[in-house]
Scaffold this active site. Structure first.
Site, PDB file in Angstrom:
ATOM      1  N   ASP A 104      14.554  -1.661 -47.221  1.00 53.87           N
ATOM      2  CA  ASP A 104      14.929  -0.664 -48.227  1.00 53.87           C
ATOM      3  C   ASP A 104      16.062  -1.145 -49.118  1.00 53.87           C
ATOM      4  O   ASP A 104      16.246  -0.627 -50.217  1.00 53.87           O
ATOM      5  CB  ASP A 104      15.138   0.749 -47.647  1.00 53.87           C
ATOM      6  CG  ASP A 104      16.137   0.844 -46.536  1.00 53.87           C
ATOM      7  OD1 ASP A 104      16.461  -0.187 -45.944  1.00 53.87           O
ATOM      8  OD2 ASP A 104      16.596   1.958 -46.281  1.00 53.87           O
ATOM      9  N   THR A 136      19.050  11.267 -47.221  1.00 53.72           N
ATOM     10  CA  THR A 136      18.009  10.231 -47.284  1.00 53.72           C
ATOM     11  C   THR A 136      16.749  10.660 -46.536  1.00 53.72           C
ATOM     12  O   THR A 136      15.660  10.209 -46.862  1.00 53.72           O
ATOM     13  CB  THR A 136      18.505   8.856 -46.752  1.00 53.72           C
ATOM     14  OG1 THR A 136      18.710   8.931 -45.330  1.00 53.72           O
ATOM     15  CG2 THR A 136      19.781   8.411 -47.441  1.00 53.72           C
ATOM     16  N   PHE A 185      13.486   6.441 -48.141  1.00 52.48           N
ATOM     17  CA  PHE A 185      14.065   5.447 -49.044  1.00 52.48           C
ATOM     18  C   PHE A 185      15.586   5.510 -48.979  1.00 52.48           C
ATOM     19  O   PHE A 185      16.259   5.768 -49.978  1.00 52.48           O
ATOM     20  CB  PHE A 185      13.567   5.715 -50.461  1.00 52.48           C
ATOM     21  CG  PHE A 185      12.298   4.988 -50.785  1.00 52.48           C
ATOM     22  CD1 PHE A 185      11.424   4.595 -49.786  1.00 52.48           C
ATOM     23  CD2 PHE A 185      11.986   4.665 -52.099  1.00 52.48           C
ATOM     24  CE1 PHE A 185      10.253   3.916 -50.076  1.00 52.48           C
ATOM     25  CE2 PHE A 185      10.816   3.981 -52.405  1.00 52.48           C
ATOM     26  CZ  PHE A 185       9.949   3.601 -51.392  1.00 52.48           C
ATOM     27  N   HIS A 186      16.095   5.219 -47.771  1.00 51.70           N
ATOM     28  CA  HIS A 186      17.534   5.382 -47.552  1.00 51.70           C
ATOM     29  C   HIS A 186      18.376   4.718 -48.642  1.00 51.70           C
ATOM     30  O   HIS A 186      19.111   5.373 -49.372  1.00 51.70           O
ATOM     31  CB  HIS A 186      17.928   4.782 -46.194  1.00 51.70           C
ATOM     32  CG  HIS A 186      17.188   5.353 -45.032  1.00 51.70           C
ATOM     33  ND1 HIS A 186      17.434   6.612 -44.545  1.00 51.70           N
ATOM     34  CD2 HIS A 186      16.205   4.840 -44.248  1.00 51.70           C
ATOM     35  CE1 HIS A 186      16.643   6.840 -43.497  1.00 51.70           C
ATOM     36  NE2 HIS A 186      15.891   5.783 -43.309  1.00 51.70           N
ATOM     37  N   ASP A 187      18.281   3.382 -48.714  1.00 51.50           N
ATOM     38  CA  ASP A 187      19.212   2.630 -49.561  1.00 51.50           C
ATOM     39  C   ASP A 187      19.043   2.944 -51.042  1.00 51.50           C
ATOM     40  O   ASP A 187      19.998   2.842 -51.821  1.00 51.50           O
ATOM     41  CB  ASP A 187      19.008   1.123 -49.347  1.00 51.50           C
ATOM     42  CG  ASP A 187      19.508   0.663 -47.993  1.00 51.50           C
ATOM     43  OD1 ASP A 187      20.178   1.445 -47.297  1.00 51.50           O
ATOM     44  OD2 ASP A 187      19.220  -0.491 -47.625  1.00 51.50           O
TER      45      ASP A 187
END
Ligand SMILES: [Ca+2]
Ligand SMILES: [Ca+2]
Ligand SMILES: [Ca+2]
Ligand SMILES: [Ca+2]
Lengths: 319, 319, 319, 319
Positions: B15, B193, B244-246
């Site tokens: 990510d 997130t 889609f954490h980052d």
């Protein structure tokens, strides 16, 4: 049919009163041999008084022993903002007719357990100080305890601090002692109790029972609605429903089929910022042997129906 | 229009690659002056190699500096089970054409910031070791940092341990140093997130772009689906969508209007069982002055659309 | 004869001044390339001012860089009760002629070390914040550091808390970072510094040198006698002699043959009641590889003679 | 003359046996109502067996109750390297004639104290697990306890870890519970017990008594000399004299005039590297109310003479 012999350790408190309602409504199933009071939501003076006054009111005939005043290591923090100064919100009960037992709680538990031919089940719906002190000082009781059904802890989140549920936060060392004791433990933490809610409409079905007790029960449970505040970090209906936290610990004994859970290794953060976090290793990363059966799901409709039935039973008994 | 000067600190990782895609697709808005690599998901050797190979592949022209090898106090634990041994699951990129900078990361950040006429924004999507070391050793940079947009932490729950998010778990001391630094911080923790997900159907719209890059992007993001396992303590769709954490940390800079958050006092558990817990005081029980803007909500549809657009932009640029 | 290139990190402070006296008296042996000031006994403003004013007075010509204001994680606690408000007891020095360096301490250390052809020795006689920040943010310096000679810590007892020496207490995390760094460390803790004392009669031999500087030195060192209080838990002569703590760190470089020590594994208690305890595993119970050379014994007579000689050298230089 | 009613909690162990010798030699002064055994130096199985075998041998007639197996939170670490596998070095005693009490230790203590008309004094010369469990579970005993005379802890240094004395190290939580209990506590820590030594020549005066018991006593106390190792961080005569640690706790009751001490606030490090450090605030930096009377000095000659006398008394009684 043989009744399940139990000891109840409680800190009434609103949802403790609901839990006692369920327990004493089911006296053909549950044989409550002793009630002990713990400090937590409010001081020992108040929890013991409240236990006696509520149980006197609902016609229970049981020994009520006074427990320890303080957590094992931490200072006591009471939650009068949530339970009202009396512990019962705006609801009043008459002065108790049941006396304070001459036996302190730990002695009463010790003697009750050692005198019993059958194993005893312990229901605990407050901080675990009394239970932990018993297990620590008198490990000879362990083989005579069937199970400890505790409301407290959380695998995810918290309600006292962001990482700790209230009962665990008040006395984390006691939780750790109980979890390590080797006695079977069922944990009704926030994971399941947040699913064990009653909507306001459902609560009205309690009011509609039409008795004085039902009215009091209704006002007890709806008192929360005025004091609970939701944030964006809470679930969406957090402030619009009534969570029956403590009730789960007794319901599980009556209707285990309503619940689902998982055996997990659980350890408690004892000190510092996250004190009281019950770290539930639900993915078994640690590889350690599970020591707690952690409930996570409940058949909510059946749960609510069973609770309403209990209010009816007590109501009828009081006519 | 003036571009926002930024430094990106990253540990690619899947990510992180998606985050870099979004950042470099928006080069009219974001002026990426430096990329530094941190250790975390995988070792520094691999994160630096991956940053160079991915950025070479998408045609970015940027200095890439090698960061610190180890967290400040804890031992490094890498997460190759989640990101695959290479860090990119089953997807291959050609050997990098971009070189390793001669400047170590902290020196490169220091000199980049001190040489800039404008304040610099830092995007960090891994453990905060590099950023914390910079702030600790060179506090003279603080007035020249506009903001730190970090993916990490969680108000509720965790993904590495039950109470800690991965990036915070790897280097909790670094998080605490950044949070206390006085520099404005925006935290994209699991709270937001976990709402910034892409469904499998939506992911297919990436595949349908039809380019080699889009195909790689699709395979990167769907790689997770094979390795993530849900438990009953996770949210219901946990293993069926792509978080889609980052990407949030860059999206917030581009489209702050997609997000909602709250200023909170946040402290980090540094040691013990709950190490890495970012204790977010979202009810302000402590009364302490907020030090972090904690995001909790996102306009998911708009988020997904913006991301798909970025894949298209890079795809076109590569034709 | 080749001179030993050193950097001195100091927080003057009375015994820091004595240490600087010894260092600059031996300029044929020691090549002091940089002095940096740390916060500790007193604030950074005062330690930097004092370093400049004392070194100006004794005619030293050296860059003096300003260090970090705060420990890594703990709040700064200053010890003005011990060192007097100015840090020099009742003794006055003229305003400094030496300026504050334009380079902050960590940058100055970094550049000094990287620019040197030979390895640099670091003498540190205060909390290790600056040194730890350097090692943490710029590990590339490690192969270019010969050794760190630090006054601080204690295997047995403490002087700030019952289990912690002052410099270790102020910034325990910094000590831990230095001890773990892999750079050779010599620790002059209370174990040896309590044996490195000067009696009042011996101190009079300083006064008898008859110069203005000697008189100031005498009044500096005897200032302690008025403020130090002995308890029954201290050694018997604790309040009747002058402990030359900081001087040990330089004396060890000049005259290692005066000292005896043992290689030990040492770890630092970072948090809680015993924070700052440098736990010296002198019986090697842990079996861990030694990381610190811990001094425990000193040839006191030779030590005192060497120090008196240094006061004479500076005195003559100033005539 | 009225005798002092006491309960002895012990983990024999060599110096526990010497302590029991002193206690039972003075039966006109001390009325030993109960002996309980704790786990520590060696396992509960062995300490209980040893207490019974030693007390049987010296002709004591007393109830001996079995105590708790494990510290409150820590794992038990036994010290068989110091006390020999049996706990009595190379000395043998016949199989016990005294039985194990039917009452577990905490129950026996509880009932003994509650049944007494006078306040009871507790002597404890091992880890404080039993005593702490009693105080924690049964606070109703507190007003009926005159004082707790404990051998353990240290203001300066340690003997198990560099910062912890053995008894405190084994169960630091128990020490903290006892210190916070409000019951008067006298602590004979290493500060005083290291001054309560017997030289080898003095030990020979025990041998010269010429009885079988005196010979056994001599061999018990000199067994240490073969196993104790001195380092440069210990006092100079550390391995050449016999420290009578546990004996102090009884001697203080018999001859308080032999001792000097100071009322101090003492807190215990519960976790981490320095666990078991009894942090004695001997300068009262904290300003907190003293909770422990900490002994620091002893009239050694008088102490030794009194002990030798006790060996004679028992010797004569056994003829
Ligand atoms: Ca409750
Ligand atoms: Ca990342
Ligand atoms: Ca100093
Ligand atoms: Ca003992």
């Amino acid at each position: 049919m043989t009744r399940l012999p139990i000891i109840i350790d409680t800190d009434p408190g609103i949802d403790d009163a609901m839990m006692l309602t369920l327990a004493f409504a089911n006296r053909e199933t549950l044989d409550v041999r002793l009630v002990t009071t713990c400090s937590g939501n409010i001081s020992q003076d108040k929890t013991n008084y409240n236990a006696r006054s509520f149980l006197s009111y609902i016609g229970a005939d049981v020994e009520i022993a006074r427990g320890l005043e303080q957590p094992m290591f931490r200072e006591l923090e009471v939650a009068e903002d949530i339970h009202g100064e009396s512990g019962f919100g705006n609801v009043q009960f008459p002065a108790p007719t049941l006396p304070v037992s001459k036996r302190p709680a730990v002695t009463a538990m010790l003697e009750t357990i050692m005198a019993s031919d059958e194993k005893i089940t312990i229901v605990a719906t407050g901080p675990l100080t009394n239970v932990a002190a018993l297990l620590l000082a008198h490990p000879e009781v362990k083989p005579k305890i069937e199970r400890i059904s505790w409301m407290g802890g959380a695998a995810v989140g918290g309600n006292m601090s962001p990482t700790a549920e209230f009962n665990a936060y008040v006395d984390p060392h006691a939780v750790e002692i109980v979890f390590r004791s080797g006695v079977p433990v069922v944990m009704s933490g926030l994971d399941v109790t947040h699913k064990a809610f009653v909507t306001i409409d459902e609560a009205k079905s309690i009011l509609n029972i039409g008795t004085e007790f039902a009215e009091k029960a209704y006002h007890l449970v709806t008192y929360y609605l005025d004091v609970i505040k939701r944030t964006s970090f809470h679930e969406e209906n957090y402030d619009q429903v009534l969570h029956f936290h403590d009730v789960c610990a007794v319901m599980y004994l009556l209707k285990p089929e309503f619940f689902e859970g998982q055996d997990c290794f659980v350890e408690v953060a004892l000190e510092g910022l996250a004190a009281g976090a019950t770290v539930v290793d639900y993915t078994n990363r640690s590889g350690k042997t599970p020591n707690v059966h952690v409930l996570h799901s409940v058949n909510r409709k059946a749960f609510v129906a069973e609770f309403v039935k209990a209010v009816k039973v007590i109501s009828e008994r009081l006519q």
